[in-house]
Design an enzyme around this catalytic site. Structure first.
Site, PDB file in Angstrom:
ATOM      1  N   GLU A  86      80.582 112.270  12.479  1.00  0.00           N
ATOM      2  CA  GLU A  86      80.462 111.915  13.897  1.00  0.00           C
ATOM      3  C   GLU A  86      79.873 113.040  14.748  1.00  0.00           C
ATOM      4  OE1 GLU A  86      83.148 111.354  12.028  1.00  0.00           O
ATOM      5  OE2 GLU A  86      83.770 109.266  12.249  1.00  0.00           O
ATOM      6  N   MET A 105      72.478 136.760  13.271  1.00  0.00           N
ATOM      7  CA  MET A 105      72.815 137.315  14.582  1.00  0.00           C
ATOM      8  C   MET A 105      74.147 138.059  14.513  1.00  0.00           C
ATOM      9  SD  MET A 105      71.345 137.720  17.419  1.00  0.00           S
ATOM     10  CE  MET A 105      70.207 136.493  18.064  1.00  0.00           C
ATOM     11  N   PHE A 135      98.354 104.886  13.584  1.00  0.00           N
ATOM     12  CA  PHE A 135      97.364 105.350  12.630  1.00  0.00           C
ATOM     13  C   PHE A 135      96.017 105.539  13.335  1.00  0.00           C
ATOM     14  CE2 PHE A 135      93.979 104.364   9.455  1.00  0.00           C
ATOM     15  CZ  PHE A 135      94.134 105.524   8.711  1.00  0.00           C
ATOM     16  N   GLN A 136      95.402 106.667  13.113  1.00  0.00           N
ATOM     17  CA  GLN A 136      94.128 107.038  13.744  1.00  0.00           C
ATOM     18  C   GLN A 136      94.184 106.957  15.269  1.00  0.00           C
ATOM     19  OE1 GLN A 136      90.856 105.034  11.615  1.00  0.00           O
ATOM     20  NE2 GLN A 136      90.737 106.848  10.299  1.00  0.00           N
ATOM     21  N   LYS A 141      91.267  98.344  20.688  1.00  0.00           N
ATOM     22  CA  LYS A 141      90.754  97.270  19.838  1.00  0.00           C
ATOM     23  C   LYS A 141      91.049  95.887  20.421  1.00  0.00           C
ATOM     24  CE  LYS A 141      90.284  96.072  14.977  1.00  0.00           C
ATOM     25  NZ  LYS A 141      90.707  96.357  13.592  1.00  0.00           N
TER      26      LYS A 141
END
Lengths: 598, 188
Positions: free
Chosen positions: A64, A496, A126-127, A176
């Site tokens: 993502e 760097m 969940f999630q 949802k």
């Protein structure tokens, strides 16, 4: 076309759609052609609707974070809003770096996140993650949709907020159950955000005051930034016109490159920590500074106490909080860059300033002395590839390709060398993580840029350390047959970090060497792309030619001098006039205060 | 008439930054979920210190909340705080009452005191000098409220013997302007 009466009837009838249908309809009405996402449990209804239509193309990323950077690359290279679609919990949290990156660099994004159903919010489901809570400080604004009837309006508001004013990322978190619920659709034109009205037009008196200052300047300098790019191509045209009228030199920030053509005689190169000597000296010594769409970032200003001590400063910015934030200015103008430049030109012409402007030839003489220092020069080598040389060759080989060239970068030395040695003559061609400095930005951003510009030549100038942070997006490039090129400046070090450890930490190279790098040629092949390697100068041009010729994703592993440092450099805590040049043997010490700076 | 109590009551303090002082800001916002978190998050993320924050919906029809913030800052920093607050999308506007110079400010404190033989007389004497009101009294406990400018509230609290104080609750500052105008309409 339905007549207004029929339209009204249709609205009054209030077509009922499911939340997921509303999302797709809203995206279509916002003109979205592509979005970047990754499915999961809490966004399945939206993915189901995506499946049933063809006008919005979904690009399946591999992580993502990649989706967010790809959307940034898409937005930056097209001037449109980038769109991200991810699931709840880890889907949302993985976008956080990309959202913050977009916030820092003012990139318009709309990120739609799934959320657990309303009745489970707060139950550690969940999630489940508190997405609006987590993203509050890394977005321009965010929404949690609690009622399907607000959904269409919320998405339209999100687009409006993302693209207007100082652009930025906006999150819309959709539980949802809302995606399944029925509600009426609302068209974009019916939506207003009453508390949000960015000022576009600058105050007339201040515009006049600014012109009076510029007109009297003996040592003026323009210092412009990403705001010019964000204001659209017209702003770049007007900037060119106005800079020409004034005859003044111009420097640009990392984010602003391309707005003013790099090959023009009035351009001094980039300014700041790794900017050119002439740009930084001009900033330090100028009598009038004209800052447009730039924000006096610490990479640009160096030590604030010693920043351009004798100049009158004009600052044009669309974000009122940017004015007087770190540097107090004499004329602060809240305006869109396009509008302000239009006004500048108008007032300049009305007052016929060009006729009795002070002679700038002494100023230009001084500048040409600074230019003679040749601060970007480096020692060439017959066999060992110098990183600067690799980028120079890439530029030479791509500048007359006959197609638009888009460059993205990762973060580190290679990024600064790219900014110094690759020249940009047009806006929206250069995508880099400026504010946040996100390693792993370049490859997904290149994918986004290629989606927005299918006919363009897109190359990610990368480092071997950065590229591994989002290397999985090679798989995305293969899937969508995106011919993005990854040009790795491979010095086997986090360059760097190594440079700072050499200069500031007594050459103690703590954890900056990568002992076990993959074979990038085989890695490219494993993904289904072409892998190339150049180990010495004689192989370099051939590899670049092959890379350009190949119609598909390429990783070119350019093995460069491992110990090359990026110069010039303003050491931490130092002023514009205290630069370290590459050729200098006795370098200024970093002060105790400077040590604490990043 | 300007009374001592009606002025802005946080005194200018001697800090490392000489120009630092207390400012009272009014922020008019849409009363939506997470609004307080947006404001407090913004202030803490940018390292601004908050002395007091109070918030309540003042227009129920339009769900407008009025948030009063007292913060210590230099003039430059307060301008930046105002600009940052105004950037928040649900913020309608911000007023800097201290700079406007006509703030009327009040803070409420509810204080629970030991009202026994040791302290009774002293408490009565002190309370008489302030705008206090007795809310509850039982056994040897008294609960009082004081409504005054913050400096007066501070003064009252520090005058009461420390050992007499059982519990103390303060509302933070609420404010309006000393004129005939509305900060935010409360009708429709």
């Amino acid at each position: 076309m339905p007549s207004n009466a029929i339209k009204k009837q249709m609205t009054e009838k209030k077509e009922m759609l499911t939340g997921a249908q509303i999302v797709l309809r809203a995206l279509q009405d916002q003109g979205v052609d592509s979005l970047f996402g990754y499915p999961g449990g809490a966004v399945l209804p939206i993915y189901d609707e995506l499946f049933k239509q063809e006008s919005v193309r979904h690009i399946l990323v591999r992580h993502e974070q990649g989706a967010a950077h790809a959307a940034e690359g898409y937005a930056r290279s097209s001037g449109k809003v980038g769109v991200v679609l991810v699931t709840s919990g880890p889907g949302a949290t993985n976008t956080v770096t990309g959202l913050m990156d977009a916030l820092m660099d003012s990139i318009p994004l709309v990120c739609i996140t799934g959320q657990v159903p309303s009745h489970l919010i707060g139950s550690d489901a969940f999630q489940e993650a508190d997405t609006t809570g987590i993203t509050r400080s890394c977005t321009k604004h965010n929404f949690l949709v609690k009622d399907a009837k607000d959904l269409a309006e919320t998405i339209h508001k999100a687009f409006h907020i993302a693209r207007s004013g100082r652009p930025g990322p906006v999150v819309v978190d959709i539980p949802k159950d809302i995606q399944f619920a029925d509600a009426a659709y609302v068209s974009p034109e019916d939506v207003k955000v009453k508390t949000y009205n960015p000022v576009l037009k600058g105050d007339e008196n201040k515009i006049e005051a600014a012109i009076d200052l510029i007109a009297s300047a003996k040592k003026p300098v323009f210092y412009t930034g990403g705001g010019i790019i964000n204001a659209g191509p017209q702003a770049s045209k007007l900037l060119r016109a106005f800079v020409k009228k004034t005859g003044a030199p111009i420097t640009q920030t990392l984010m602003g490159l391309g707005a003013y053509p790099a090959d023009d005689a009035q351009f001094l190169g980039m300014l700041g920590m790794h900017g050119t000597y002439e740009a930084n000296m001009a900033m330090h010594d100028c009598d009038v500074m004209i800052a447009i769409g730039s924000r006096f970032d610490d990479r640009v200003t160096g030590n604030l106490k010693k920043f351009s001590p004798n100049s009158k400063k004009i600052h044009v910015d669309i974000d009122p909080s940017s004015i007087n934030k770190t540097v107090s200015v004499d004329v602060g103008i809240v305006a869109d860059a396009t509008s302000a430049l239009e006004d500048f030109i108008k007032v300049w012409d009305e007052k016929n300033v060009s006729a009795d402007q002070p002679d700038l030839s002494d100023w230009w003489d001084q500048i040409s002395k600074w230019r003679d220092v040749k601060s970007l020069s480096y020692e060439k080598h017959d066999t060992i590839i110098k990183p600067q040389f690799a980028i120079e060759r890439l530029y030479e080989k791509t500048k007359n390709l006959g197609k638009d060239v888009f460059v993205t970068t990762e973060v580190g030395q290679h990024q600064m060398w790219a900014a110094q040695h690759f020249h940009f003559n047009n806006p929206n061609r250069w995508m880099t993580s400026g504010g946040l400095g996100t390693m792993g930005y370049g490859l997904p951003a290149a994918i986004g840029a290629q989606i927005a510009n299918p006919g363009g030549f897109v190359v990610d100038i990368a480092g071997e350390a950065s590229i591994l942070m989002n290397i999985q997006e090679m798989s995305t490039a293969i899937q969508y047959r995106l011919p993005v090129k990854v040009f790795i400046i491979n010095n086997q070090w986090m360059g760097m970090v190594r440079q700072w450890q050499e200069l500031i930490h007594g050459e103690r190279y703590s954890q900056s060497y990568t002992e076990a790098l993959p074979d990038f040629v085989k890695l490219a092949e494993a993904y289904g792309g072409l892998g190339l390697r150049a180990e010495n100068v004689s192989q370099l041009d051939g590899v670049i030619d092959q890379m350009i010729a190949y119609d598909g994703p390429v990783i070119a592993d350019i093995c460069v001098d491992a110990k090359e440092n990026c110069f010039p450099m303003i050491p931490s805590g130092a002023a514009h006039c205290d630069m370290i040049l590459g050729t200098q043997s006795n370098r200024p010490e970093v002060t105790k205060e400077g040590l604490k700076m990043v | 008439m300007m009374t001592a109590e009606a002025q802005t009551h946080y005194p200018t303090t001697d800090g490392p930054k000489p120009k630092e002082r207390f400012y009272t800001l009014l922020v008019i916002v849409d009363n939506e979920i997470g609004m307080m978190s947006r404001i407090s998050g913004l202030l803490s993320a940018r390292g601004y210190n908050i002395q007091t924050v109070t918030a309540a919906e003042v227009n129920h029809a339009k769900h407008l909340s009025r948030i009063s913030i007292v913060t210590k800052a230099t003039p430059d920093v307060i301008d930046q705080i105002v600009a940052q607050l105004e950037k928040l999308i649900p913020v309608h506007f911000v007023r800097n009452l201290t700079d406007e110079g006509n703030a009327v400010e009040r803070e409420l404190a509810v204080i629970k005191l030991r009202y026994n033989e040791t302290y009774k007389e002293k408490i009565d004497a002190i309370a008489a000098g302030y705008n206090t009101r007795i809310l509850e009294q039982f056994e040897d406990v008294i609960i009082m409220e004081i409504s005054a400018a913050t400096a007066r509230v501070e003064e009252f609290i520090s005058s009461v013997p420390k050992r007499a104080i059982i519990d103390l609750s303060r509302s933070g500052v609420v404010a309006t302007t000393r004129d005939g105008k509305a900060i935010v309409k409360i009708e429709d």
